[in-house]
Design a protein around this motif. Structure first.
Motif, PDB file in Angstrom:
ATOM      1  N   ALA A   1      44.596 -13.513 -39.620  1.00 43.00           N
ATOM      2  CA  ALA A   1      45.211 -14.802 -39.281  1.00 43.00           C
ATOM      3  C   ALA A   1      44.203 -15.937 -39.196  1.00 43.00           C
ATOM      4  O   ALA A   1      44.551 -17.045 -38.810  1.00 43.00           O
ATOM      5  CB  ALA A   1      45.943 -14.684 -37.942  1.00 43.00           C
ATOM      6  N   SER A   2      42.955 -15.676 -39.564  1.00 42.47           N
ATOM      7  CA  SER A   2      41.909 -16.684 -39.403  1.00 42.47           C
ATOM      8  C   SER A   2      42.168 -17.908 -40.271  1.00 42.47           C
ATOM      9  O   SER A   2      42.684 -17.802 -41.390  1.00 42.47           O
ATOM     10  CB  SER A   2      40.536 -16.096 -39.741  1.00 42.47           C
ATOM     11  OG  SER A   2      40.496 -15.660 -41.083  1.00 42.47           O
ATOM     12  N   LEU A   3      41.803 -19.068 -39.751  1.00 40.90           N
ATOM     13  CA  LEU A   3      42.004 -20.344 -40.429  1.00 40.90           C
ATOM     14  C   LEU A   3      40.764 -20.705 -41.231  1.00 40.90           C
ATOM     15  O   LEU A   3      39.755 -20.001 -41.211  1.00 40.90           O
ATOM     16  CB  LEU A   3      42.297 -21.441 -39.395  1.00 40.90           C
ATOM     17  CG  LEU A   3      43.502 -21.207 -38.481  1.00 40.90           C
ATOM     18  CD1 LEU A   3      43.540 -22.280 -37.397  1.00 40.90           C
ATOM     19  CD2 LEU A   3      44.794 -21.231 -39.297  1.00 40.90           C
ATOM     20  N   MET A   4      40.826 -21.847 -41.952  1.00 43.27           N
ATOM     21  CA  MET A   4      39.659 -22.355 -42.642  1.00 43.27           C
ATOM     22  C   MET A   4      38.577 -22.677 -41.625  1.00 43.27           C
ATOM     23  O   MET A   4      38.808 -23.411 -40.665  1.00 43.27           O
ATOM     24  CB  MET A   4      40.023 -23.624 -43.425  1.00 43.27           C
ATOM     25  CG  MET A   4      38.939 -24.071 -44.392  1.00 43.27           C
ATOM     26  SD  MET A   4      38.850 -23.042 -45.873  1.00 43.27           S
ATOM     27  CE  MET A   4      40.372 -23.502 -46.696  1.00 43.27           C
ATOM     28  N   GLU A   5      37.388 -22.113 -41.817  1.00 43.28           N
ATOM     29  CA  GLU A   5      36.353 -22.228 -40.804  1.00 43.28           C
ATOM     30  C   GLU A   5      35.520 -23.493 -40.986  1.00 43.28           C
ATOM     31  O   GLU A   5      35.269 -23.937 -42.095  1.00 43.28           O
ATOM     32  CB  GLU A   5      35.434 -20.996 -40.852  1.00 43.28           C
ATOM     33  CG  GLU A   5      36.174 -19.667 -40.803  1.00 43.28           C
ATOM     34  CD  GLU A   5      37.078 -19.522 -39.599  1.00 43.28           C
ATOM     35  OE1 GLU A   5      36.761 -20.101 -38.545  1.00 43.28           O
ATOM     36  OE2 GLU A   5      38.102 -18.834 -39.706  1.00 43.28           O
ATOM     37  N   ARG A   6      35.075 -24.043 -39.855  1.00 43.74           N
ATOM     38  CA  ARG A   6      34.231 -25.239 -39.878  1.00 43.74           C
ATOM     39  C   ARG A   6      32.754 -24.892 -39.952  1.00 43.74           C
ATOM     40  O   ARG A   6      31.929 -25.717 -40.273  1.00 43.74           O
ATOM     41  CB  ARG A   6      34.490 -26.092 -38.629  1.00 43.74           C
ATOM     42  CG  ARG A   6      35.919 -26.629 -38.546  1.00 43.74           C
ATOM     43  CD  ARG A   6      36.102 -27.502 -37.318  1.00 43.74           C
ATOM     44  NE  ARG A   6      37.459 -28.034 -37.239  1.00 43.74           N
ATOM     45  CZ  ARG A   6      37.898 -28.821 -36.262  1.00 43.74           C
ATOM     46  NH1 ARG A   6      37.063 -29.169 -35.280  1.00 43.74           N
ATOM     47  NH2 ARG A   6      39.136 -29.257 -36.262  1.00 43.74           N
ATOM     48  N   ASP A   7      32.405 -23.666 -39.600  1.00 44.19           N
ATOM     49  CA  ASP A   7      31.013 -23.231 -39.710  1.00 44.19           C
ATOM     50  C   ASP A   7      31.009 -21.785 -40.162  1.00 44.19           C
ATOM     51  O   ASP A   7      32.049 -21.145 -40.293  1.00 44.19           O
ATOM     52  CB  ASP A   7      30.277 -23.385 -38.374  1.00 44.19           C
ATOM     53  CG  ASP A   7      30.915 -22.557 -37.266  1.00 44.19           C
ATOM     54  OD1 ASP A   7      30.779 -21.323 -37.316  1.00 44.19           O
ATOM     55  OD2 ASP A   7      31.551 -23.144 -36.368  1.00 44.19           O
ATOM     56  N   ASN A   8      29.819 -21.260 -40.416  1.00 43.36           N
ATOM     57  CA  ASN A   8      29.690 -19.911 -40.957  1.00 43.36           C
ATOM     58  C   ASN A   8      29.339 -18.881 -39.892  1.00 43.36           C
ATOM     59  O   ASN A   8      28.964 -17.754 -40.226  1.00 43.36           O
ATOM     60  CB  ASN A   8      28.615 -19.896 -42.055  1.00 43.36           C
ATOM     61  CG  ASN A   8      29.022 -20.708 -43.267  1.00 43.36           C
ATOM     62  OD1 ASN A   8      30.203 -20.828 -43.565  1.00 43.36           O
ATOM     63  ND2 ASN A   8      28.045 -21.262 -43.964  1.00 43.36           N
ATOM     64  N   ASN A   9      29.464 -19.246 -38.624  1.00 41.33           N
ATOM     65  CA  ASN A   9      29.072 -18.333 -37.552  1.00 41.33           C
ATOM     66  C   ASN A   9      30.218 -17.925 -36.640  1.00 41.33           C
ATOM     67  O   ASN A   9      29.993 -17.200 -35.669  1.00 41.33           O
ATOM     68  CB  ASN A   9      27.966 -18.978 -36.703  1.00 41.33           C
ATOM     69  CG  ASN A   9      26.672 -19.137 -37.468  1.00 41.33           C
ATOM     70  OD1 ASN A   9      26.254 -18.229 -38.180  1.00 41.33           O
ATOM     71  ND2 ASN A   9      26.044 -20.293 -37.336  1.00 41.33           N
ATOM     72  N   SER A  10      31.427 -18.393 -36.923  1.00 42.46           N
ATOM     73  CA  SER A  10      32.548 -18.053 -36.050  1.00 42.46           C
ATOM     74  C   SER A  10      33.847 -17.947 -36.844  1.00 42.46           C
ATOM     75  O   SER A  10      33.959 -18.470 -37.952  1.00 42.46           O
ATOM     76  CB  SER A  10      32.699 -19.109 -34.945  1.00 42.46           C
ATOM     77  OG  SER A  10      32.978 -20.373 -35.511  1.00 42.46           O
TER      78      SER A  10
END
Length: 458
Positions: A258-267
């Motif tokens: 269910a993850s959304l488009m991420e703003r960073d590469n660490n979370s």
């Protein structure tokens, strides 16, 4: 800085894909850093035409970047060429990238395969525009930036390979117009894209090479950052699965799905509604209450997002850091035994100097075993030692403190590159026995590359 075996691995990849001449130019840039055209020609003793054509191939496939740098103290600039090590090594991961698209956007797999084969492309058919835009919208594909106009290594500390002259809106904007000559395109999706290796005759001036690179067309390339992040998410999800409690697997899987488009590469961030929707599609998921799901997520180190209370966020860097330590500790255990593993793990967790007596007291190991093990680890550059003088009491006394060496991870990465190079060389040998085991070697290289990505890319 790229390690010795890292350079050899990158050169082997380029040699397999583009031949010995291009790999020779690549090796020169990896060993000596950014160089102007004439300096590459001088070092390699090749003709300017051979070097230029090799650079064009490497630039086309995003393995080299061109930028202008100041010449001396004047206002004049000269074009330098810089090898991008990470992008070169990514070429052995194309099958992993395709598997991501096969699971997410299967109708666009052929397009991505063509893009990876050609490096940079321009879509040439209206029919493929929709599927191509799906890749762009999901950030798997981005616009190629124009060549760097200026780069001063003495002023700009940021790596050239990580600079993004385009904003996110520009990088991931849809194809703006219908390409001409669509009627002349071939029917195959792989041949429906232009931008194959640019053919270029030997030119007499470096400016002509620059103009060839900076053609005024809209080019697209694979967004390696996106693919690396997808592999990072998969790695973290799989790494923690064996340690999960009974009944928590569906919630863990639903969180990542269910993850959304991420703003960073660490979370990774997932909305609670999306997690519950995914759980409803799994066996036993519909019987789980919101309180139960929330409690399990918190036990899995997923915390409520500060920006959206109805979403949960997971810090991937903690899983990556723990996994790196486990990999190195596992190597120490195999090479030196359980006692060395116990001592090394203590030093890693302390993150600073530890006295010999404290190591003995904490590990409850025999004094002679501790001394012998510390000497072995120090001799092989895993740890450092320092002699401390103490003026307390009668006379001066001395004792030793030990700490994990700052470069032990770089050494470990170099060993991983060395092993990957050996596997590639074994797979390329024309030997009947090895040929029958080629699939085993390919599988071993794929699994080994997971460890390499853990330390280099995650």
């Amino acid at each position: 800085m790229v390690s010795q075996h890292g350079i050899l691995l990158a050169v082997a990849i380029i040699s397999d894909h583009f031949g010995p001449l291009v790999s020779k130019v690549c090796r020169c840039l990896l060993r000596h850093g950014a160089l102007p055209l004439q300096e590459i020609v001088r070092r390699l003793e090749l003709s300017p035409g051979q070097v230029k054509n090799s650079l064009l191939v490497l630039i086309q496939h995003n393995c080299v970047q061109a930028f202008n740098a100041p010449r001396g103290n004047g206002d004049k600039t000269v074009t330098h060429y810089l090898a991008i090590f990470d992008n070169i090594v990514h070429r052995q991961r194309f099958s992993k990238f395709l598997s991501i698209i096969r699971a997410d956007i299967p109708e666009s797999e052929a397009l991505l395969e063509g893009l990876l084969q050609n490096g940079s492309i321009t879509p040439a058919r209206e029919e493929i525009r929709m599927n191509f835009n799906k890749l762009v919208f999901a950030h798997y594909v981005e616009r190629c930036p124009k060549p760097e106009p200026f780069f001063d290594p003495l002023v700009d500390e940021q790596s050239t390979s990580s600079r993004k002259p385009l904003s996110d809106a520009e990088r991931f904007s849809e194809i703006p117009y219908i390409m001409e000559d669509a009627s002349n395109a071939n029917d195959s999706p792989r041949s429906s894209i232009s931008g194959a290796k640019r053919k270029h005759n030997a030119l007499e001036g470096d400016a002509e090479l620059d103009s060839t690179i900076a053609e005024n067309e809209v080019l697209w390339r694979a967004n390696f950052e996106k693919f690396t992040f997808c592999l990072k998410k998969k790695f973290c999800a799989d790494r923690k699965k064996p340690k999960l409690k009974v009944g928590t697997h569906p919630i863990w899987e639903a969180f990542f799905e269910a993850s959304l488009m991420e703003r960073d590469n660490n979370s990774v961030t997932s909305p609670i509604n999306g997690i519950m929707e995914r759980l409803g599609q799994k066996e036993g998921g519909t019987s789980m209450t919101l309180d139960h799901i929330t409690r399990v997520l918190e036990e899995l180190n997923c915390s409520p997002s500060s920006e959206d209370p109805d979403s949960f966020i997971l810090d991937l860097s903690r899983i990556v850091e723990a996994s790196r330590n486990e990999e190195i500790e596992s190597l120490v255990r195999k090479k030196y035994g359980q006692e060395a593993f116990t001592i090394f793990r203590l030093l890693v967790r302390e993150r600073g100097p530890v006295e010999t007596d404290k190591i003995i007291d904490t590990t409850i190991l025999d004094k002679q075993i501790v001394h012998g093990t510390l000497y072995k680890l120090w001799k092989d550059d895993y740890i450092d030692t320092e002699r401390i003088l103490s003026g307390t009491g009668t006379g001066n006394t001395q004792y030793f403190v030990w700490r994990v060496k700052n470069t032990f991870r770089e050494q470990f990465i170099d060993n991983l590159c060395h092993a990957a190079l050996n596997l590639r060389q074994m797979g390329s040998k024309d030997d009947t026995k090895l040929r029958n085991r080629k699939n085993i070697l390919i599988l071993a290289l794929t699994r080994h590359d997971d460890s390499l990505m853990l330390f280099q890319d995650f």
